[in-house]
Design an enzyme around this catalytic site. Structure first.
Site, PDB file in Angstrom:
ATOM      1  N   ARG A   1       8.824  10.118   9.951  1.00 13.00           N
ATOM      2  CA  ARG A   1       9.610  11.086   9.171  1.00 13.00           C
ATOM      3  C   ARG A   1      10.755  11.658  10.019  1.00 13.00           C
ATOM      4  O   ARG A   1      10.567  11.900  11.212  1.00 13.00           O
ATOM      5  CB  ARG A   1       8.721  12.241   8.693  1.00 13.00           C
ATOM      6  CG  ARG A   1       7.845  11.855   7.530  1.00 13.00           C
ATOM      7  CD  ARG A   1       6.882  12.957   7.153  1.00 13.00           C
ATOM      8  NE  ARG A   1       5.520  12.490   7.282  1.00 13.00           N
ATOM      9  CZ  ARG A   1       4.453  13.275   7.280  1.00 13.00           C
ATOM     10  NH1 ARG A   1       4.584  14.576   7.160  1.00 13.00           N
ATOM     11  NH2 ARG A   1       3.254  12.770   7.392  1.00 13.00           N
TER      12      ARG A   1
ATOM     13  N   HIS B   1      -0.820  21.411   7.320  1.00 13.46           N
ATOM     14  CA  HIS B   1      -1.705  21.473   8.493  1.00 13.46           C
ATOM     15  C   HIS B   1      -2.283  22.873   8.706  1.00 13.46           C
ATOM     16  O   HIS B   1      -2.672  23.233   9.819  1.00 13.46           O
ATOM     17  CB  HIS B   1      -0.964  21.113   9.809  1.00 13.46           C
ATOM     18  CG  HIS B   1      -0.434  19.718   9.857  1.00 13.46           C
ATOM     19  ND1 HIS B   1       0.794  19.413  10.426  1.00 13.46           N
ATOM     20  CD2 HIS B   1      -0.956  18.552   9.433  1.00 13.46           C
ATOM     21  CE1 HIS B   1       0.993  18.113  10.340  1.00 13.46           C
ATOM     22  NE2 HIS B   1      -0.042  17.562   9.741  1.00 13.46           N
TER      23      HIS B   1
ATOM     24  N   ASN C   1     -12.406  13.941   1.972  1.00 13.77           N
ATOM     25  CA  ASN C   1     -10.950  13.958   2.065  1.00 13.77           C
ATOM     26  C   ASN C   1     -10.453  12.719   1.325  1.00 13.77           C
ATOM     27  O   ASN C   1     -10.499  11.611   1.859  1.00 13.77           O
ATOM     28  CB  ASN C   1     -10.559  13.933   3.550  1.00 13.77           C
ATOM     29  CG  ASN C   1      -9.060  13.985   3.751  1.00 13.77           C
ATOM     30  OD1 ASN C   1      -8.288  13.896   2.790  1.00 13.77           O
ATOM     31  ND2 ASN C   1      -8.645  14.128   4.998  1.00 13.77           N
TER      32      ASN C   1
ATOM     33  N   GLY D   1      -0.601  15.771  20.696  1.00 13.72           N
ATOM     34  CA  GLY D   1      -0.788  17.028  21.424  1.00 13.72           C
ATOM     35  C   GLY D   1      -2.009  17.027  22.329  1.00 13.72           C
ATOM     36  O   GLY D   1      -1.989  17.563  23.433  1.00 13.72           O
TER      37      GLY D   1
ATOM     38  N   ARG E   1     -10.847  18.546   0.882  1.00  9.49           N
ATOM     39  CA  ARG E   1      -9.528  18.879   1.419  1.00  9.49           C
ATOM     40  C   ARG E   1      -8.511  18.673   0.300  1.00  9.49           C
ATOM     41  O   ARG E   1      -8.472  17.616  -0.336  1.00  9.49           O
ATOM     42  CB  ARG E   1      -9.196  17.952   2.572  1.00  9.49           C
ATOM     43  CG  ARG E   1      -7.776  18.133   3.018  1.00  9.49           C
ATOM     44  CD  ARG E   1      -7.396  17.166   4.097  1.00  9.49           C
ATOM     45  NE  ARG E   1      -6.035  17.429   4.494  1.00  9.49           N
ATOM     46  CZ  ARG E   1      -5.128  16.487   4.686  1.00  9.49           C
ATOM     47  NH1 ARG E   1      -5.424  15.226   4.543  1.00  9.49           N
ATOM     48  NH2 ARG E   1      -3.903  16.818   5.034  1.00  9.49           N
TER      49      ARG E   1
ATOM     50  N   ASP F   1       4.175   4.922  16.870  1.00 11.93           N
ATOM     51  CA  ASP F   1       3.025   5.387  17.661  1.00 11.93           C
ATOM     52  C   ASP F   1       3.478   5.848  19.046  1.00 11.93           C
ATOM     53  O   ASP F   1       4.075   5.076  19.800  1.00 11.93           O
ATOM     54  CB  ASP F   1       2.018   4.234  17.778  1.00 11.93           C
ATOM     55  CG  ASP F   1       0.689   4.701  18.346  1.00 11.93           C
ATOM     56  OD1 ASP F   1       0.697   5.364  19.404  1.00 11.93           O
ATOM     57  OD2 ASP F   1      -0.346   4.403  17.731  1.00 11.93           O
TER      58      ASP F   1
ATOM     59  N   GLU G   1     -10.438  19.730  11.449  1.00 15.69           N
ATOM     60  CA  GLU G   1     -10.198  20.223  10.088  1.00 15.69           C
ATOM     61  C   GLU G   1     -11.452  20.102   9.217  1.00 15.69           C
ATOM     62  O   GLU G   1     -11.699  20.953   8.376  1.00 15.69           O
ATOM     63  CB  GLU G   1      -9.023  19.448   9.476  1.00 15.69           C
ATOM     64  CG  GLU G   1      -7.695  19.859  10.109  1.00 15.69           C
ATOM     65  CD  GLU G   1      -6.609  18.810   9.993  1.00 15.69           C
ATOM     66  OE1 GLU G   1      -6.743  17.738  10.619  1.00 15.69           O
ATOM     67  OE2 GLU G   1      -5.623  19.063   9.287  1.00 15.69           O
TER      68      GLU G   1
END
Ligand code: ADP
Length: 402
Positions: A241, A180, A7, A333, A91, A283, A385
């Site tokens: 963001r 994602h 990646n 999550g 990736r 964070d 991933e």
């Protein structure tokens, strides 16, 4: 087969070496500060101590060479020779409309990735450097590319088009691509497996909430809508963001504050979200701590974040005319007990019933956090991933042999 997953970022390169026999990770690591005065290499071989060293790594080809020497090192290595690596999986952030699935790298694939530089100016050039670096160090090893956007190529036109002049789509490919995708695909499949139900029968809302965050409506195993747009700025409020905002704010603020295009872009991508509202951090751990200590700005940041997440869950339930499963994944999550609780508390109208004890349990395995009576199954599924990249690479390269 042993598969090396790469990646590559503009100044970093993460890697994992998989043994596909049992999908175990033999070693993983990270090269940081590529091209700067002192690069840092961190290498973690399974079952052995982590090693970290500072060295001069001016470009990605040297970074891959360093990784290969660590993987074969007498003391810290996990393989006898580079020849044991039979495939490399990369990736790649943007596959545009070219790639609805992973692909074996050839001249045509590289040209297409280059053509997409405009759509992902920070990411695709870095991926290309990773591909070139692997090719020059392992010229005879097949390379596979796995795209963050590919899973979302199944979205229908009414979900991916913006209501702006269509010439912009025709000329410049302005549309929703999402991101994602590898994670949304992995966790939605894992959720169906965990529930022992065919994915084709399920309406799933997949919530990938990490530093970047996106939601996807998965129906019959396919992405039918996702919250990130042409770029990863749209949708949910994130660490730094803004997520959704009235597009007219952009020219208004540029005018009032005399900002350039780059400045406004940086404001929305790097200085907004949780960071802007809390004034403390991007964070979620620090925001939660601040909130618990009574800091009003942290509380507001948390509430806005949760509110927007819940709004999107509601809209995707509307899009699919119902929801059977809600899956939480990624840093926030998987770990934020309090965020999941707040979201679920206000989804009772959908038939969500949270089991507070199950919600508190921490484990690296897929698990249910809703009650046995809940009409909607709420799950936490750790994303992976790199494993998807290794599996796709293995499948495509095994296919070459048959
Ligand atoms: P990325 O999008 O960079 O891959 P991750 O998925 O690793 O990020 O998510 C990182 C974020 O996860 C951190 O910024 C942090 O806010 C959040 N996080 C990690 N652990 C916890 C926790 N215990 N509680 C709340 N948030 C957490």
């Amino acid at each position: 087969m042993k598969v090396l997953v790469i990646n590559a970022g503009s100044s970093s390169l993460k890697y994992q070496l998989y043994d596909m026999k049992d999908e175990s990770v033999l070693a993983k690591g990270l090269v940081e500060r590529i091209g700067m005065d002192s690069s840092i290499v961190t290498h973690k071989p399974a079952g052995l101590a982590e090693v970290s060293e500072v060295s001069e790594i001016l470009e990605h080809t040297t970074a891959v060479r360093k990784v290969l020497s660590l993987l074969t090192d007498k003391e810290h290595g996990v393989i006898g020779s580079v020849d044991e690596i039979e495939a490399v999986g990369h990736r790649v952030v943007h596959g545009g409309e070219y790639f609805g699935e992973s692909a074996l790298v050839d001249g045509d694939v590289k040209t297409k990735i280059r053509q997409l530089f405009d759509l992902a100016p920070l990411h695709n050039p870095a991926s290309m450097m990773g591909i070139k670096a692997a090719e020059s160090n392992m010229p005879h090893v097949p390379q596979v590319v796995v795209f963050d956007t590919a899973f979302h190529q199944s979205m229908p036109e009414n979900a991916y088009l913006y209501a702006i002049p269509r010439v912009l789509y025709k000329k410049h490919k302005v549309r929703r691509y999402g991101a994602h995708g590898t994670s949304h695909e992995f966790v939605s499949k894992a959720a169906a497996e965990f529930l022992d139900r065919p994915i084709e029968e399920l309406k799933i809302i997949s919530c990938h909430i990490g530093n970047g965050a996106s939601l996807t409506a998965v129906q019959e195993g396919r992405s039918i809508d996702t919250s990130m747009g042409m770029t990863p700025l749209e949708g949910l409020m994130m660490g730094t963001r803004s997520g959704d905002l009235d597009p007219a704010i952009v020219p208004y603020v540029m005018n009032k504050e005399e900002l350039t295009v780059n400045e406004v872009n940086s404001m929305l991508n790097k200085h907004s979200g949780l960071l802007a509202i809390s004034g403390i951090s991007s964070d979620m751990r620090e925001i939660t701590e601040g909130m618990q200590k009574g800091d009003a700005n942290s509380k507001l940041a948390f509430e806005m974040y949760e509110y927007r997440l819940r709004k999107y869950i509601g809209s995707y339930a509307a899009v699919m005319n119902g929801v059977d499963v809600i899956v939480f994944t990624a840093g926030v999550g998987e770990n934020s007990v309090v965020l999941r609780k707040k979201v679920c508390e206000n989804l009772t109208y959908l038939g969500v019933e949270l089991d507070e004890e199950l919600n508190e349990i921490r484990s690296g395995e897929p698990r249910r956090i809703s009650t046995a009576n809940s009409k909607v199954q709420v799950l936490v599924v750790p994303t992976n991933e790199e494993l998807v990249i290794a599996r796709d690479t293995n499948r495509i390269v095994q296919g070459l042999k048959s």
